[in-house]
Design an enzyme around this catalytic site. Structure first.
Site: not given
Ligand code: SER
Length: 324
Positions: A7, A10, A51, A144, A148
């Site tokens: 990644g 980013g 990927d 997300y 995590k």
């Molecule tokens: N900055 C990230 C988000 O807003 C949080 O880890 O998803």
């Protein structure tokens, strides 16, 4: 040291590649996408397509590169992940499994994991403690955050069972001179970017929104410090780290110190506001301070002073690149 980044295209990769190259590491950057024009400064390091949802390709590339250490940055952030939870699951959950398995099979000794304040959410028993410590019950509200949490647990598992020494940090919302990429904390970054390019910003968050934030140079330094710390000093795999926790209107006031004419208004987006309200207002990072001497250098106004000229340069460079 030979270091592979997933990644790398980013927001974190942009600054981490430069810091690793400056420390004379041999950096192999990987991403699904080609090297973005904003990463041109890293043209000395190699860039390979990867990927992470493709297990065979991940193992093949790790076997070819044979890195000493991997920084696993590839992820779909919280707001974008709620629009496409399946994609967030594939990249964040399956991708992390594939990266850990590739480390185990190829014999990569160390993996650095980037976790997030999104692992937290309001427990059924009441609000999160403020500041929020490392070890509270985790009730994430986004895909997300769910992935995590699972990633953190997998890191602990692979450290114990498989000799892959995993460590990492829970990042606050990170702010840098980069275009935001699908996070709920992006309102903070847009306050800078849009103040410079448009003279103001309508925030998608309430003025009293308060979450932990951090300036990227501190974030990158935290990653390098935890990555290089002696294992014996680490009492855990993943650490809270903190810098400052301003309200949205306090960020606006800080920007107006540098750009007095900037106008800020607030029009909360219910979905992103709900995510922001589920996160801690501030973090207790005493374990990181104790175990590997973590300490932030930038407070809000120091960040503002350093960041605004960088945002100006980024926007000028973007205009030059898009006119070619
Ligand atoms: N900055 C990230 C988000 O807003 C949080 O880890 O998803």
């Amino acid at each position: 040291m030979k270091i592979l980044l997933t990644g790398a295209g980013g927001q974190i990769g942009h600054d981490l590649i430069g810091a690793l190259a400056a420390a004379n590491h041999d950096v192999v950057s990987t991403d699904l996408a080609p090297r973005p024009p904003s990463h041109a400064h890293a043209s000395g390091s190699s860039w390979k397509r990867l990927d992470v949802t493709d297990a065979a390709a991940t193992e093949r590339l790790f076997d070819e590169v044979k890195p000493d250490m991997v920084f696993h940055l590839a992820a779909i952030l919280s707001a974008r992940g709620e629009k496409d939870p399946r994609l967030a699951y594939d990249v964040n959950q399956t991708g992390t499994w594939n990266v850990l398995e590739a480390c185990r099979k190829v014999g990569v000794g160390r993996l650095v994991f980037t976790s997030s304040i999104a692992v937290f959410g309001p427990p059924p028993s009441g609000p999160l403690p403020d500041p929020t410590p490392d070890d509270v019950a985790l009730h994430p509200t986004t895909m997300y955050g769910v992935t995590k949490v699972a990633g953190e647990l997998l890191c602990a598992y692979y450290t114990k069972k498989h000799n892959v020494d995993c460590r990492g940090v829970r990042f606050p919302g990170l702010i840098s001179a980069a275009m935001p990429g699908g996070g709920s904390s992006d309102y903070a970054l847009f306050m800078y970017v849009d103040a410079v390019r448009k003279g103001g910003y309508e925030a998608f968050a309430r003025p009293d929104t308060r979450i932990p934030l951090m300036y990227m140079p501190d974030g990158v330094r935290a990653l390098l410090e935890v990555a290089m710390a002696d294992r014996e000093r680490l009492s855990r795999c993943i650490y809270n780290i903190a810098a400052f926790s301003p309200r949205a209107d306090e960020i606006a006031a800080s920007v107006r110190r540098a750009i007095p004419e900037a106008q800020f208004t607030y029009s909360p987006d219910p979905r992103r506001q709900a995510i922001l309200d589920s996160w801690p207002q501030s973090l207790d990072d005493s374990a990181a301070r104790r175990d590997w001497s973590w300490k932030p250098r930038f407070d809000l106004d120091a960040m503002t002073d350093d960041l605004i000229p960088r945002v100006r340069r980024m926007l000028e460079l973007g205009a030059v690149l898009s006119s070619h």
